[in-house]
Design a protein around this motif. Structure first.
Motif, PDB file in Angstrom:
ATOM      1  N   GLN A 290      49.947  -5.263  -2.304  1.00  0.00           N
ATOM      2  CA  GLN A 290      50.575  -5.762  -2.522  1.00  0.00           C
ATOM      3  C   GLN A 290      50.416  -7.397  -3.887  1.00  0.00           C
ATOM      4  O   GLN A 290      50.550  -7.067  -5.308  1.00  0.00           O
ATOM      5  N   THR A 292      47.430  -7.013  -5.351  1.00  0.00           N
ATOM      6  CA  THR A 292      46.598  -6.324  -5.972  1.00  0.00           C
ATOM      7  C   THR A 292      48.080  -5.920  -7.526  1.00  0.00           C
ATOM      8  O   THR A 292      47.694  -5.461  -8.859  1.00  0.00           O
ATOM      9  N   MET A 293      48.784  -5.141  -7.090  1.00  0.00           N
ATOM     10  CA  MET A 293      49.689  -5.114  -7.715  1.00  0.00           C
ATOM     11  C   MET A 293      50.144  -6.526  -8.801  1.00  0.00           C
ATOM     12  O   MET A 293      50.201  -6.057  -9.460  1.00  0.00           O
ATOM     13  N   ARG A 294      50.409  -7.146  -8.069  1.00  0.00           N
ATOM     14  CA  ARG A 294      50.719  -8.231  -8.960  1.00  0.00           C
ATOM     15  C   ARG A 294      49.754  -9.388  -9.139  1.00  0.00           C
ATOM     16  O   ARG A 294      49.786  -9.495 -10.592  1.00  0.00           O
ATOM     17  N   PHE A 297      48.074  -5.424 -11.767  1.00  0.00           N
ATOM     18  CA  PHE A 297      49.140  -4.915 -12.574  1.00  0.00           C
ATOM     19  C   PHE A 297      50.128  -5.415 -13.630  1.00  0.00           C
ATOM     20  O   PHE A 297      50.560  -5.429 -14.368  1.00  0.00           O
ATOM     21  N   LEU A 299      52.460  -7.727 -12.552  1.00  0.00           N
ATOM     22  CA  LEU A 299      54.306  -7.031 -12.361  1.00  0.00           C
ATOM     23  C   LEU A 299      54.653  -8.159 -13.458  1.00  0.00           C
ATOM     24  O   LEU A 299      54.398  -8.937 -12.253  1.00  0.00           O
ATOM     25  N   TYR A 305      57.804   0.209 -14.521  1.00  0.00           N
ATOM     26  CA  TYR A 305      55.975   0.915 -14.285  1.00  0.00           C
ATOM     27  C   TYR A 305      56.573   2.149 -13.877  1.00  0.00           C
ATOM     28  O   TYR A 305      56.818   2.891 -12.946  1.00  0.00           O
ATOM     29  N   CYS A 307      53.267   5.164 -12.639  1.00  0.00           N
ATOM     30  CA  CYS A 307      51.793   5.457 -12.550  1.00  0.00           C
ATOM     31  C   CYS A 307      52.113   7.249 -11.628  1.00  0.00           C
ATOM     32  O   CYS A 307      53.099   7.697 -11.359  1.00  0.00           O
ATOM     33  N   SER A 318      49.457   4.100  -2.740  1.00  0.00           N
ATOM     34  CA  SER A 318      49.250   2.268  -2.893  1.00  0.00           C
ATOM     35  C   SER A 318      50.356   2.150  -3.852  1.00  0.00           C
ATOM     36  O   SER A 318      50.565   0.766  -4.521  1.00  0.00           O
ATOM     37  N   TYR A 319      50.579   3.247  -5.377  1.00  0.00           N
ATOM     38  CA  TYR A 319      50.438   2.749  -6.560  1.00  0.00           C
ATOM     39  C   TYR A 319      51.720   2.943  -7.364  1.00  0.00           C
ATOM     40  O   TYR A 319      52.356   3.108  -8.727  1.00  0.00           O
ATOM     41  N   GLY A 323      52.861  -0.601  -2.903  1.00  0.00           N
ATOM     42  CA  GLY A 323      52.261  -1.745  -4.044  1.00  0.00           C
ATOM     43  C   GLY A 323      53.763  -1.796  -5.223  1.00  0.00           C
ATOM     44  O   GLY A 323      54.038  -3.389  -4.506  1.00  0.00           O
ATOM     45  N   PRO A 324      54.346  -0.760  -5.245  1.00  0.00           N
ATOM     46  CA  PRO A 324      55.037  -1.398  -5.817  1.00  0.00           C
ATOM     47  C   PRO A 324      56.541  -1.864  -5.679  1.00  0.00           C
ATOM     48  O   PRO A 324      56.817  -2.798  -5.753  1.00  0.00           O
TER      49      PRO A 324
END
Ligand code: 6R9
Length: 654
Positions: A290, A292-294, A297, A299, A305, A307, A318-319, A323-324
């Motif tokens: 989460q 890295t998602m924020r 990306f 977000l 979104y 992927c 993860s994505y 994550g999302p």
């Protein structure tokens, strides 16, 4: 390889600083994050972990007994509750969590509340089948919402999922079921791929035939094709998903899980031998997914979104899912192929659904380049604001094409380096904060320490190529290989045991600004007349030529030089092979990188052998170029490609 250093010949001077408009709204706004995270990585990761909902707080951030790490020791949480329940109290309750489009064009949207309801029922159904905490469940589904629902349902009851890509054969599936000792399998009657039906249930029946998987007591079958494809149902073992869910209780409370309880196993083929069951746990994994998602990306709540990865790949874990959804995103899911029914299907999807963040692989980008600019140009892509790349090094020319033709020159590109084993993104630009360079994955994510070293584990100076290594544990790292801790130690931690470094298996170079340039898998690096040369750099020079869409380069045995460079080249639509073009390509590479890098052989090929996740299998090209029988081809997307190439290479030689 000799001493582990790799010569680097590719000069890339183009730079793209963040636009002031993007920077002004970016989630990663403060350049001080890097220094702060470096000064106290555990405090930084603890801050990221506090973005999640914990049922019980941790008492220690990290317990590191090399090569085993435990993160957020004593903490309890549930991953599905973090992806669902916590969004229900606020405005995200009725927000689209999943927008699904099937290959035939069927559509379905699930709000967070609807997804939560489905996951509760699915979790209850699994429980009724006797699946509980710590049990393994194999998921073998097309890219349909039930794939996400199944993963979250396992997480809800503490079962460990093992997703097997729906394109893998019954034999690969059987091997993975046996290794994980799964109790249940979730599949579908079938799915769609380029207009054809993929018979998944039939493959499950083959995999389980003759009692070779005695641990499996239940199979849940999603009805995707219905009357179009009839399937055999075993009375004692098989149940329809929709019937089992209808009979399950409406609510299934999330199981409080220790931060170090298992979340999933994901098998990765590796270059040789038995697939490795990469094992991930709950708290650290979700923290890094989460965060890295924020930050990578950028977000925001109004993003759509997308992927493009399949859930059978780690990127899909993860994505697409963890994550999302933990960050409350609206996620687009598409079942089928990019060229079905037309070569603009992806651009049509972006236009139709107003996608704002798009994350795909270089292999796909190079196919789009080959098919021609008219396909994206015919669609409205103005909703896009950020682009991502993952899976292989992205050649600078492919980066520039992505930037111009898809991003309209305005979208930052995040080239994200990571692995199944790392669980989440490790190296990437932070959009709005860092300057990007075509072909570079940028800097390590805050809190991550990456070194470039030689064979002895000593750091190589900036500008020189070496081996990528990771210096300290990170929250989403694999915890072991399922059932084989010895192999875990040997594959990742034995090479630089003295320094305590994780060996990633990739070559890389760091520039004077601290940006990393990935040079390809170490096993693929060529040794030509005493020079270690990166496959990535020769491929990138070839792709720079206006006639070339894609290239795969290998070193083949050569009496004098040790290895000679052989290039397999795919031309853009409308370009034809010729002796002149071969000469021009050799000249171009020589001028760009120096004569030592000039390919000895160039063979044109309409397709290259790739894995299901789109990575070029150079090992098979070496088999072809050295006249050997082909090695393991079971992970290939299309085995006929390599057989055809072998015939042609042999004719061309003779
Ligand atoms: C996420 C994923 C891992 C290997 C990795 C490297 C290559 C992935 C990359 C990249 C250069 C990038 N790789 N992303 N190389 N730049 N941005 O791909 O996991 O399937 O386990 O593959 O992919 O070689 O070691 P996985």
């Amino acid at each position: 390889m000799s001493d582990g250093t790799i010569e680097s010949h590719l000069e890339e001077a183009r730079r793209f600083p963040p636009s002031p408009a993007f920077a002004a709204q970016a989630n990663a706004g403060d350049p001080a994050v890097y220094a702060a995270a470096e000064a106290d990585p555990e405090a930084w990761w603890a801050d990221q972990a506090r973005q999640l909902d914990w049922m019980e707080p941790w008492t220690q951030v990290l317990d590191w007994r090399p090569p085993h790490a435990r993160w957020f020791v004593g903490g309890r949480l549930n991953v599905s509750a973090n992806c669902l329940d916590r969004h229900l109290a606020g405005p995200r309750r009725n927000k689209a969590a999943i927008i699904f489009e099937g290959e035939p064009g069927d559509r379905r949207t699930l709000t967070y509340h609807e997804l939560w309801r489905e996951v509760n029922r699915a979790a209850g159904a699994l429980k009724q089948l006797g699946v509980g905490k710590g049990d393994r469940v194999t998921i073998y589904l097309p890219m349909v919402p039930e794939a996400v629902i199944s993963m979250l349902a396992c997480a809800r009851i503490g079962a460990i999922h093992s997703v097997v890509f729906g394109g893998f054969s019954a034999t690969s599936l059987r091997e993975r079921i046996q290794d994980s000792g799964s109790k249940a399998v979730i599949t579908a009657d079938g799915g769609w791929r380029r207009g054809a039906m993929v018979p998944l249930k039939q493959a499950v029946d083959e995999a389980l035939a003759e009692g070779v998987c005695p641990t499996v007591t239940a199979v849940l079958v999603v009805r995707r094709l219905g009357a179009l494809l009839s399937v055999a149902m075993d009375d004692g073992r098989d149940a329809w998903w929709h019937e089992a869910l209808a009979e399950a209780p409406r609510l299934c409370p999330p199981e409080p899980m220790d931060a170090e309880d298992g979340l999933f196993i994901l098998y990765t083929s590796g270059s040789t031998g038995k697939p490795k069951g990469v094992y991930h746990t709950s708290g650290g994994y979700l923290t890094q997914a989460q965060a890295t998602m924020r930050l990578v990306f950028d977000l925001k709540d109004d993003d759509v979104y997308w992927c493009t990865a399949d859930v059978g790949w780690v990127t899909g874990h993860s994505y697409v899912v963890y994550g999302p959804l933990s960050a409350g995103a609206t996620v687009l899911i598409y079942e089928g192929a990019p060229d079905w029914p037309e070569r603009d299907r992806f651009w049509e999807l972006i236009e139709t659904h107003g996608v704002s963040i798009f994350y795909t692989a270089p292999t796909a980008i190079r196919s789009f380049m080959k098919w021609g600019d008219q396909h994206p140009a015919g669609r409205d892509l103005s909703s896009l604001r950020l682009l991502g790349s993952v899976g292989e090094p992205i050649n600078p020319e492919a980066w520039m094409w992505y930037h111009r033709q898809i991003g309209g020159g305005r979208c930052p590109i995040v080239d994200t380096w990571w692995q199944t084993e790392t669980g989440a993104i490790m190296v990437s630009p932070l959009p709005g904060l860092t300057t990007t360079h075509p072909g570079s994955a940028g800097r390590p994510f805050p809190g991550i320490a990456v070194d470039v070293v030689d064979e002895t584990g000593a750091a190589v100076p900036p500008g020189e190529g070496g081996l990528l290594a990771i210096r300290r544990p990170w929250p989403a790292m694999l915890r072991t290989l399922w059932g084989n801790d010895e192999r875990y130690r040997q594959v990742y931690w034995s090479k630089f045991a003295a320094q305590g470094l994780y060996f990633a298996g990739d070559g890389a170079r760091r520039d004077a600004d601290g940006n990393l340039w990935l040079l390809g898998r170490v096993d693929d690096i060529m040794l030509v007349a005493g020079h270690n040369i990166s496959t990535m750099e020769v491929e990138s020079a070839l792709v720079e030529h206006e006639a070339v869409a894609e290239a795969a380069v290998i070193g083949r045995a050569h009496d004098v030089k040790g290895q000679a460079i052989a290039a397999f080249v795919t031309l853009k639509e409308g370009r034809s092979p010729s002796g002149e073009l071969i000469a021009a390509l050799r000249r171009h590479v020589g001028e760009r990188l120096g004569p030592i890098c000039r390919p000895d052989d160039i063979l044109f090929s309409a397709e290259l052998p790739k894995t299901r996740s789109g990575k070029i299998m150079r090992r098979l090209l070496r088999d072809i170029a050295e006249g050997r029988a082909l090695g393991d081809v079971t992970t290939l997307a299309d085995p006929s490609v390599v057989a055809g190439l072998k015939d042609r290479y042999e004719q061309h030689e003779g």
